[in-house]
Structures are given as structure tokens and as C-alpha cells.
Design an enzyme around this catalytic site. Sequence first.
Site, PDB file in Angstrom:
ATOM      1  N   HIS A   1      -5.937  -1.939   6.694  1.00  0.00           N
ATOM      2  CA  HIS A   1      -5.975  -2.695   7.751  1.00  0.00           C
ATOM      3  C   HIS A   1      -7.271  -3.077   8.527  1.00  0.00           C
ATOM      4  O   HIS A   1      -7.800  -3.997   8.695  1.00  0.00           O
ATOM      5  CB  HIS A   1      -4.966  -2.019   8.809  1.00  0.00           C
ATOM      6  CG  HIS A   1      -3.672  -1.713   8.379  1.00  0.00           C
ATOM      7  ND1 HIS A   1      -3.017  -2.464   7.239  1.00  0.00           N
ATOM      8  CD2 HIS A   1      -3.099  -0.707   8.446  1.00  0.00           C
ATOM      9  CE1 HIS A   1      -1.979  -2.093   6.943  1.00  0.00           C
ATOM     10  NE2 HIS A   1      -1.770  -0.664   7.585  1.00  0.00           N
TER      11      HIS A   1
ATOM     12  N   LYS B   1       0.840  -1.116   0.012  1.00  0.00           N
ATOM     13  CA  LYS B   1      -0.193   0.013  -0.191  1.00  0.00           C
ATOM     14  C   LYS B   1       0.895   1.373  -0.134  1.00  0.00           C
ATOM     15  O   LYS B   1       1.967   1.160   0.310  1.00  0.00           O
ATOM     16  CB  LYS B   1      -1.012  -0.043   1.064  1.00  0.00           C
ATOM     17  CG  LYS B   1      -0.024   0.054   2.372  1.00  0.00           C
ATOM     18  CD  LYS B   1      -1.112   0.184   3.680  1.00  0.00           C
ATOM     19  CE  LYS B   1      -1.657   1.599   3.784  1.00  0.00           C
ATOM     20  NZ  LYS B   1      -0.747   2.350   4.793  1.00  0.00           N
TER      21      LYS B   1
HETATM   22  C1  BG6 Z   1       0.670   1.488   8.120  1.00  0.00           C
HETATM   23  C2  BG6 Z   1       0.473   3.132   8.244  1.00  0.00           C
HETATM   24  O1  BG6 Z   1       0.067   0.784   6.982  1.00  0.00           O
HETATM   25  O2  BG6 Z   1       0.333   0.824   9.199  1.00  0.00           O
HETATM   26  C3  BG6 Z   1       1.095   3.818   9.350  1.00  0.00           C
HETATM   27  O3  BG6 Z   1       0.687   3.538   6.994  1.00  0.00           O
HETATM   28  C4  BG6 Z   1       0.717   3.054  10.575  1.00  0.00           C
HETATM   29  O4  BG6 Z   1       0.431   5.056   9.184  1.00  0.00           O
HETATM   30  C5  BG6 Z   1       1.244   1.629  10.367  1.00  0.00           C
HETATM   31  O5  BG6 Z   1       1.308   3.598  11.509  1.00  0.00           O
HETATM   32  C6  BG6 Z   1       0.574   0.763  11.805  1.00  0.00           C
HETATM   33  O6  BG6 Z   1       1.232  -0.427  11.695  1.00  0.00           O
HETATM   34  P1  BG6 Z   1       1.297  -1.296  13.141  1.00  0.00           P
HETATM   35  O7  BG6 Z   1       1.969  -2.552  12.754  1.00  0.00           O
HETATM   36  O8  BG6 Z   1       2.327  -0.654  13.797  1.00  0.00           O
HETATM   37  O9  BG6 Z   1       0.118  -1.291  13.686  1.00  0.00           O
END
Ligand code: BG6
Length: 490
Positions: free
Chosen positions: A240, A148
Site C-alpha cells: 500500500h 496479497k
Molecule cells: C490490509 C492489511 O492489506 O490493509 C491489514 O493486511 C490492514 O493489516 C488493512 O489493516 C488496511 O486497509 P484499510 O483499507 O482499512 O486502510
Amino acid sequence: MTIQKEIFKACDLVIYGGLGDLSRRKLIISLYRLEKGKFLEPDTRIIAVDRLAEDSASFIKIALKSLQEFLGNPVEEQIWNKFCARLSYQQMDLTRPDEYKVFNKLTDSSKRVMVNYFAVAPFLFRYICQGLKHSGVLTDSSRMVMEKPIGHDIISSKEINDVVASVFNDDQVFRIDHYLGKETVLNLLALRFANSIFTTNWDHNTIDSVQITVAEEVGIEGRWEYFDQTGQLRDMVQNHLLQILTFVAMEPPVNLEAQSIHNEKIKVLNALRPITAENVLSNTVRGQYTNGVQKDIAVPGYLEEEGANTISTTESFVALRVDIDNWRWAGVPFYLRTGKCMKYKRTEIVINFKQIPHNIFTESFKNLPANKLIIHLQPNEGIEIQMLNKIPGIDENIKLQKTKLDLSFSETFKNSRLFGGYEKLVLEAMRGNPTLFISREEIEQAWSWIDSIQDAWKATHEEAQDYPAGSWGPIASDEMLARDGRTWEE
Ligand code: BG6
């Protein structure tokens, strides 16, 4: 005639954007861990490609520095020696098709599968695809992995997918959402489809509502410009949160094959009730953090971050009420919320069960608290069931107390290490297993649902509401649930 694909286990893993953030912070670290776990095939090679004039020796130093900075443990000499022998660097201008011929020398399709990891800005995808095509280096076994953002709306997403499709067949394309590599997200499949207590209690008959929270402690971390054009809805919900939602809401797939799982996920995405100008005000909340205090430390507001302009209205928080219009979930709202600079880092799913129909324990509770299943995705991975039990004693009356069954992953699986999302996904891409990747249809369906929210916000001039850094978001987010007679799990 169908051409039999030659499948080798070893790979030539080419990382475009090899000196970039994603490569240094995540990919190198994950690959080193895979080395440590003996998951890399002996012949696998890793080729970092970028435009700076480095050579392999200097890249190896950069990789070591990244490990020292981001691994979180000391680099082990023996593992490192084995790992660095796989690494090489190639300087390239990705926009020049003639430069891709170099891969005819750097890779060997008679021994290894070429896995092209696009860790670069999407505008370069077109050049890489065309360059690879013209170099003649690709075979039917070659793969591409992309990250992404796959677009910022349905139109741009289709453009990217079309560019990629002009060179790679869909079964050669691995679209990453790193949440699908997280152990606890995968465990949702086990929880739901290996335990009959949940298979029979997982619909509108027993569930009142579902909450999915992805709260981040971090702010914008030096990427204000990118984030400001994106916002939390596109950055986190489109991918997500919707992926987690599909795992919670999908019907049982017939097996664990990629196609079976994709089929069920797409049905959920198709059933999401559109959020439009008519219902956007009641079903969404946008927020932007102002300065505040996180764990006793003062933190700046979104508009005071490095590189910020002072008039941005981009949201760093979003809360949504989502309805899934199908038989299983009729009348069960899914509340989603995610934000930057929130009180703690916490990703969890709360399944709120319905209250029992008749209360015979009024002495203890006028309103019997309903059961909850809380799935802690990160940190402190685990599963908790909140239930009522009798307080032991010989009193005349039965007195109840709220209690919980608590299963902590780190306690229960003491001898297993929880893998990071990237480790799992990079390995699955090298193995050629598409199950944990997202299909084109899923991405495009998710975008068209998200686009309607963006359009509705625009049409209604929906403002981002302030929330202090270190809080759980704007008051309007609590009010949204209060209107439905519910509260967020705190
Ligand atoms: C990424 C986003 O996909 O996921 C970020 O672009 C975000 O902004 C991150 O901080 C969060 O990932 P995780 O694994 O730390 O929850």
C-alpha cells in the site's frame, strides 16, 4: 496464429475461499453494492467455493448474514432478491485435481468469462492452478485475481508468480492492492496530471519533503499468528505505501493505459535508494505497541493480544526515510510511516513545499511557514492547501496569518458516492481492465527493496521500540525527522 479472445461482459465469478473472511467481509459486500449500482451484468453468476459441506441455500443465508453484519446499511429486499439469484455454492477439496471438472458444468465459457478469484492462502494457488488446467475449463478469456500476500519475500513471490504463469498469461492475471481502488488514490492521477499548478510545481525545485502516513486505529484483530510472521513492513509498506509513493512520484504517463502507468511506476521503484546495514539505523524505525488508551478505552499491548506469544519482536509500526535517486526527486526525502493501534485512523499525504527564498514579512513571522498540500485519503477524503494570507485591516503593517483552502470530497461531490476499494477493483477485474492492478515486475521490485531492509534489520539486530497504543508511534520516529530538521504533520 493469434487467437481472437472472445470477450463477454457477463462473468462466472468463482470465489475460492468463498466462506473465508475476505469473501464475507469484503467481496460479498462489494458485489451487493455493485448490484445496487446496477454494475453487474444480468447474466453474471457468483460461485463460492470452499471445503465445508454447505449447499447453495445455506451459502445464501451466510451471505445475507455477512451483509447484515458488514454492509453498514440495511439490506434492501429488492436488491437482495436480485443479488441472491446469482449466488451458488460448491463444496470442494481444492487440493484434488479431479474435483475441478465440476466447473465444466458450473460455468459456461460460451456465454460468460470465467473470473477466478483466489481468496485463499497462497499455498493453495498451486493446486487451484493445476486443477483448473487439468479440468480444461479455462479459455484465453479466463482471468485470475489474486490478493496479497503475494509472497513474503522476493523468492516466495517469484514462486507464486511462476505457478500462476504456468497456467495464465500475464494479461489474464489481476493482482490486487485494494488501495488502488480507493477513490482518493486514483484522484492523485487527476490532481497531478490534470492541474498545471501541480505539474509545474512537483519536483526538487519546489518541494522540500513528502510524508505518507497510513495510521490504523485497529490492532491485530484476531490474526496475530499471520501478522506476527509478517510485520507491518511486509503487511503495509511493501504494497500500500509503496503504491501510494509511486503515484506521488511517477513521471506523467503518456496515457491512462495500464502499460503506460505500470512503466512509470516501475521506474520509481527502480530508483528507490536501497536501505542497507550502513544506513538502516538512521533511515528506519521499528515499533511495537504496548498497552495504552485509545479514545478513552484501555487497549492491550501487542504481546497481550489473543494468541500472542510473549517474546515476539515483530514490528507493528514502521517509519522510513526513503530517497528516490532520480532527476525529479534528488534531495527530497519521502518519509513513510504506518502502524497499528495508533491514535486515529488516518491516511494522508503531505507535500511540504520549500520556504520562499527571502522573507519580507518578518513582523508576522521570523520564519515564514512554507506551503503545504495535504491530501486526505481516508477518512474525511479531501484536499487542503495551507497558505499565508494578509489579515484584513488598515494597520500600518501587513500582518499575515496561516490559512487553508479546504476541499472536502463529501461536500463538493454531494451526489456521488465514494466507492470502496474492493468494489472498484472487483468490477475492473470483471471488465478485464488491468490499469488498477499491479504488474509482476512491480511486485518483485518492491519485494527486493523491502528484503534489503529486512536483511539490514537482521544484520544490525534492530529492535522494535515500544510505543503506547493510542499514540503516534515510538519517540524514535520523531527523532528520525528531527535529525533532518523536520517534524511529522500531526
Ligand atoms: C490490509 C492489511 O492489506 O490493509 C491489514 O493486511 C490492514 O493489516 C488493512 O489493516 C488496511 O486497509 P484499510 O483499507 O482499512 O486502510
